[in-house]
Design a protein around this motif. Sequence first.
Motif, PDB file in Angstrom:
ATOM      1  N   GLN A  83      48.375   0.280  -3.406  1.00 56.59           N
ATOM      2  CA  GLN A  83      47.894  -1.109  -3.300  1.00 56.59           C
ATOM      3  C   GLN A  83      46.987  -1.448  -4.478  1.00 56.59           C
ATOM      4  OE1 GLN A  83      48.701  -3.537  -1.301  1.00 56.59           O
ATOM      5  NE2 GLN A  83      49.973  -2.368   0.107  1.00 56.59           N
ATOM      6  N   GLY A  84      46.742  -0.489  -5.343  1.00 59.40           N
ATOM      7  CA  GLY A  84      45.945  -0.774  -6.550  1.00 59.40           C
ATOM      8  C   GLY A  84      44.548  -0.211  -6.521  1.00 59.40           C
ATOM      9  N   ASN A  85      44.122   0.363  -5.376  1.00 62.75           N
ATOM     10  CA  ASN A  85      42.783   0.948  -5.338  1.00 62.75           C
ATOM     11  C   ASN A  85      42.874   2.416  -5.755  1.00 62.75           C
ATOM     12  OD1 ASN A  85      40.226   1.830  -4.874  1.00 62.75           O
ATOM     13  ND2 ASN A  85      40.053   1.015  -2.786  1.00 62.75           N
ATOM     14  N   ARG A  86      42.369   2.715  -6.930  1.00 63.67           N
ATOM     15  CA  ARG A  86      42.466   4.074  -7.471  1.00 63.67           C
ATOM     16  C   ARG A  86      41.248   4.919  -7.123  1.00 63.67           C
ATOM     17  NH1 ARG A  86      47.192   4.032 -10.767  1.00 63.67           N
ATOM     18  NH2 ARG A  86      48.351   2.341  -9.798  1.00 63.67           N
ATOM     19  N   ASN A  87      40.312   4.357  -6.331  1.00 66.91           N
ATOM     20  CA  ASN A  87      39.053   5.065  -6.024  1.00 66.91           C
ATOM     21  C   ASN A  87      39.157   5.835  -4.708  1.00 66.91           C
ATOM     22  OD1 ASN A  87      37.656   3.979  -8.323  1.00 66.91           O
ATOM     23  ND2 ASN A  87      37.698   2.024  -7.236  1.00 66.91           N
ATOM     24  N   VAL A  88      40.079   6.771  -4.682  1.00 64.71           N
ATOM     25  CA  VAL A  88      40.309   7.524  -3.445  1.00 64.71           C
ATOM     26  C   VAL A  88      39.696   8.922  -3.573  1.00 64.71           C
ATOM     27  CG1 VAL A  88      42.067   8.448  -1.877  1.00 64.71           C
ATOM     28  CG2 VAL A  88      42.436   6.243  -3.014  1.00 64.71           C
ATOM     29  N   ILE A  89      38.988   9.315  -2.511  1.00 69.24           N
ATOM     30  CA  ILE A  89      38.349  10.632  -2.442  1.00 69.24           C
ATOM     31  C   ILE A  89      38.887  11.298  -1.170  1.00 69.24           C
ATOM     32  CG2 ILE A  89      36.115  11.815  -2.144  1.00 69.24           C
ATOM     33  CD1 ILE A  89      34.886   9.084  -3.299  1.00 69.24           C
ATOM     34  N   LEU A  90      39.394  12.500  -1.274  1.00 74.34           N
ATOM     35  CA  LEU A  90      39.932  13.198  -0.098  1.00 74.34           C
ATOM     36  C   LEU A  90      38.825  14.022   0.544  1.00 74.34           C
ATOM     37  CD1 LEU A  90      43.181  14.261  -1.925  1.00 74.34           C
ATOM     38  CD2 LEU A  90      43.006  12.492  -0.163  1.00 74.34           C
ATOM     39  N   CYS A  91      38.903  14.191   1.862  1.00 75.62           N
ATOM     40  CA  CYS A  91      37.858  14.961   2.564  1.00 75.62           C
ATOM     41  C   CYS A  91      38.481  15.943   3.555  1.00 75.62           C
ATOM     42  CB  CYS A  91      36.908  14.009   3.298  1.00 75.62           C
ATOM     43  SG  CYS A  91      35.619  14.877   4.233  1.00 75.62           S
ATOM     44  N   GLU A  92      38.236  17.220   3.308  1.00 71.83           N
ATOM     45  CA  GLU A  92      38.640  18.260   4.269  1.00 71.83           C
ATOM     46  C   GLU A  92      37.603  18.288   5.394  1.00 71.83           C
ATOM     47  OE1 GLU A  92      40.996  20.332   5.107  1.00 71.83           O
ATOM     48  OE2 GLU A  92      39.733  21.373   6.558  1.00 71.83           O
ATOM     49  N   ARG A  93      38.091  18.184   6.638  1.00 76.65           N
ATOM     50  CA  ARG A  93      37.165  18.132   7.784  1.00 76.65           C
ATOM     51  C   ARG A  93      37.649  18.995   8.941  1.00 76.65           C
ATOM     52  NH1 ARG A  93      39.189  17.104  12.319  1.00 76.65           N
ATOM     53  NH2 ARG A  93      37.552  15.714  13.076  1.00 76.65           N
ATOM     54  N   GLY A  94      38.472  19.980   8.582  1.00 79.74           N
ATOM     55  CA  GLY A  94      38.940  20.889   9.630  1.00 79.74           C
ATOM     56  C   GLY A  94      40.203  20.372  10.291  1.00 79.74           C
ATOM     57  N   ILE A  95      40.986  21.332  10.782  1.00 81.84           N
ATOM     58  CA  ILE A  95      42.250  21.001  11.439  1.00 81.84           C
ATOM     59  C   ILE A  95      42.296  21.636  12.823  1.00 81.84           C
ATOM     60  CG2 ILE A  95      43.658  20.569   9.388  1.00 81.84           C
ATOM     61  CD1 ILE A  95      44.488  23.527   9.470  1.00 81.84           C
ATOM     62  N   ARG A  96      43.184  21.128  13.642  1.00 81.78           N
ATOM     63  CA  ARG A  96      43.392  21.663  14.983  1.00 81.78           C
ATOM     64  C   ARG A  96      44.155  22.974  14.908  1.00 81.78           C
ATOM     65  NH1 ARG A  96      43.571  18.243  19.612  1.00 81.78           N
ATOM     66  NH2 ARG A  96      41.462  17.412  19.686  1.00 81.78           N
ATOM     67  N   THR A  97      43.611  24.001  15.534  1.00 81.93           N
ATOM     68  CA  THR A  97      44.372  25.248  15.656  1.00 81.93           C
ATOM     69  C   THR A  97      44.220  25.740  17.096  1.00 81.93           C
ATOM     70  OG1 THR A  97      42.559  26.767  15.141  1.00 81.93           O
ATOM     71  CG2 THR A  97      43.748  25.848  13.265  1.00 81.93           C
ATOM     72  N   LYS A 122      36.834  -0.788  -3.371  1.00 84.02           N
ATOM     73  CA  LYS A 122      35.734   0.103  -2.972  1.00 84.02           C
ATOM     74  C   LYS A 122      36.215   1.549  -2.985  1.00 84.02           C
ATOM     75  CE  LYS A 122      32.345  -2.498  -1.190  1.00 84.02           C
ATOM     76  NZ  LYS A 122      30.941  -2.478  -1.483  1.00 84.02           N
ATOM     77  N   PRO A 123      35.343   2.490  -3.319  1.00 81.41           N
ATOM     78  CA  PRO A 123      35.695   3.894  -3.103  1.00 81.41           C
ATOM     79  C   PRO A 123      36.026   4.124  -1.620  1.00 81.41           C
ATOM     80  CG  PRO A 123      33.731   3.715  -4.464  1.00 81.41           C
ATOM     81  CD  PRO A 123      34.032   2.324  -3.965  1.00 81.41           C
ATOM     82  N   VAL A 124      37.048   4.945  -1.384  1.00 89.64           N
ATOM     83  CA  VAL A 124      37.474   5.246  -0.013  1.00 89.64           C
ATOM     84  C   VAL A 124      37.497   6.757   0.173  1.00 89.64           C
ATOM     85  CG1 VAL A 124      39.340   5.069   1.686  1.00 89.64           C
ATOM     86  CG2 VAL A 124      38.971   3.198   0.052  1.00 89.64           C
ATOM     87  N   VAL A 125      36.769   7.248   1.166  1.00 91.07           N
ATOM     88  CA  VAL A 125      36.900   8.659   1.551  1.00 91.07           C
ATOM     89  C   VAL A 125      37.974   8.727   2.636  1.00 91.07           C
ATOM     90  CG1 VAL A 125      35.781  10.512   2.843  1.00 91.07           C
ATOM     91  CG2 VAL A 125      34.647   9.540   0.851  1.00 91.07           C
ATOM     92  N   LEU A 126      39.042   9.438   2.328  1.00 98.12           N
ATOM     93  CA  LEU A 126      40.162   9.567   3.264  1.00 98.12           C
ATOM     94  C   LEU A 126      40.110  10.962   3.872  1.00 98.12           C
ATOM     95  CD1 LEU A 126      42.835   8.482   4.487  1.00 98.12           C
ATOM     96  CD2 LEU A 126      44.007   9.462   2.491  1.00 98.12           C
ATOM     97  N   LYS A 127      39.732  10.999   5.148  1.00101.91           N
ATOM     98  CA  LYS A 127      39.637  12.296   5.811  1.00101.91           C
ATOM     99  C   LYS A 127      41.034  12.831   6.150  1.00101.91           C
ATOM    100  CE  LYS A 127      35.044  12.531   7.384  1.00101.91           C
ATOM    101  NZ  LYS A 127      34.308  13.208   8.455  1.00101.91           N
ATOM    102  N   ARG A 128      41.125  14.139   6.158  1.00101.05           N
ATOM    103  CA  ARG A 128      42.407  14.764   6.505  1.00101.05           C
ATOM    104  C   ARG A 128      42.671  14.583   7.992  1.00101.05           C
ATOM    105  NH1 ARG A 128      43.739  21.163   5.521  1.00101.05           N
ATOM    106  NH2 ARG A 128      45.935  21.106   6.127  1.00101.05           N
ATOM    107  N   GLY A 129      43.855  14.136   8.332  1.00 99.02           N
ATOM    108  CA  GLY A 129      44.241  14.060   9.736  1.00 99.02           C
ATOM    109  C   GLY A 129      44.120  15.431  10.357  1.00 99.02           C
ATOM    110  N   MET A 130      43.705  15.481  11.632  1.00105.02           N
ATOM    111  CA  MET A 130      43.398  16.796  12.207  1.00105.02           C
ATOM    112  C   MET A 130      44.628  17.699  12.347  1.00105.02           C
ATOM    113  SD  MET A 130      42.213  15.734  16.018  1.00105.02           S
ATOM    114  CE  MET A 130      41.224  14.293  15.633  1.00105.02           C
TER     115      MET A 130
END
Length: 290
Positions: free
Chosen positions: A179-193, A154-162
Amino acid sequence: MPNVENVVRVSKPYKLASREFHPEDTVVEVPSACVAGGVVHIGGPEVVMMAGPCTVETEKQLMTTAAAVRKEGAVILRGGAFKPSTSPYGFRGLGEEGLKLLAKARDEFGMAIITEVMTPTDVAMVCEYADILQVGTRNMQNYMLLDEVGRTRKPVVLKRGMSATFEEWLLAAEYILSQGNRNVILCERGIRTFEKTTRNTMDISAIPLIKRLSHLPIISDPSQGTGRRDIVGPMSLASVAAGTDALLIEVHPNPDEALKDGAQSVTIDQFRELMPQVHAVAAAIGRALV
Ligand code: E4P
Ligand code: PEP
């Protein structure tokens, strides 16, 4: 060696995620009945709108929101059924009942579904309902979960750790890819400052930087990224200008009554007003919305 035609040195610790390893952009395909051809491409020339409630609360709330965001052009419906909650007394989602409502919304409006999965043991069940699995910021380094979603296709949206660096984030993506799943999408969601005016500090620079470091699509969540509905619009436009492949926006028919994250959920009217602006900024950089 006589049989080796070419050797590519990949100096980054993340091999499969790196641009050096894979110079061409990865385009992730998501089945979505509401578009011509039945497939949405994330990471291609077009910008994708993903929108919906932070949390699935009731059938009425979900269907009202889904109808409204679809009408304005969203092709992927977001909604959390398993919710991370800072407090154990906070709302933690409807669980499988929420997934069933999301599936019902997909049947009615044709949008693909993105929803969060929080534990390895839930992955198979969430896969039965979701078109995109979301791994949230709090689980970016939950390695057992990353392995498990990596074993699916399955496509996976991987959010950025804060508090994650780019290297940590891309190494988390590497778990899924390896693991063989090439359907990775990265997501910027803000970081702790140190800044408290916003819930998180939205790192717009992540969008062009990830494009340089990795071939994976990068999308933007200005709702989590700011925590404030009054600036979700401008940060959406900034994300598109910076090259995001998709926006993930929280919309609620009555945000002040939302069970989760109402402060950062835009109203249906705000979403309607934002869409033409998103189209205009995309056009200004030679892109269009799906
Ligand atoms: C995402 O929607 C999370 O569940 C939410 O932002 C957590 O919020 P909390 O930290 O207030 O529980
Ligand atoms: C969400 O999008 O519902 C969510 C929990 O986001 P994040 O993991 O970025 O906090």
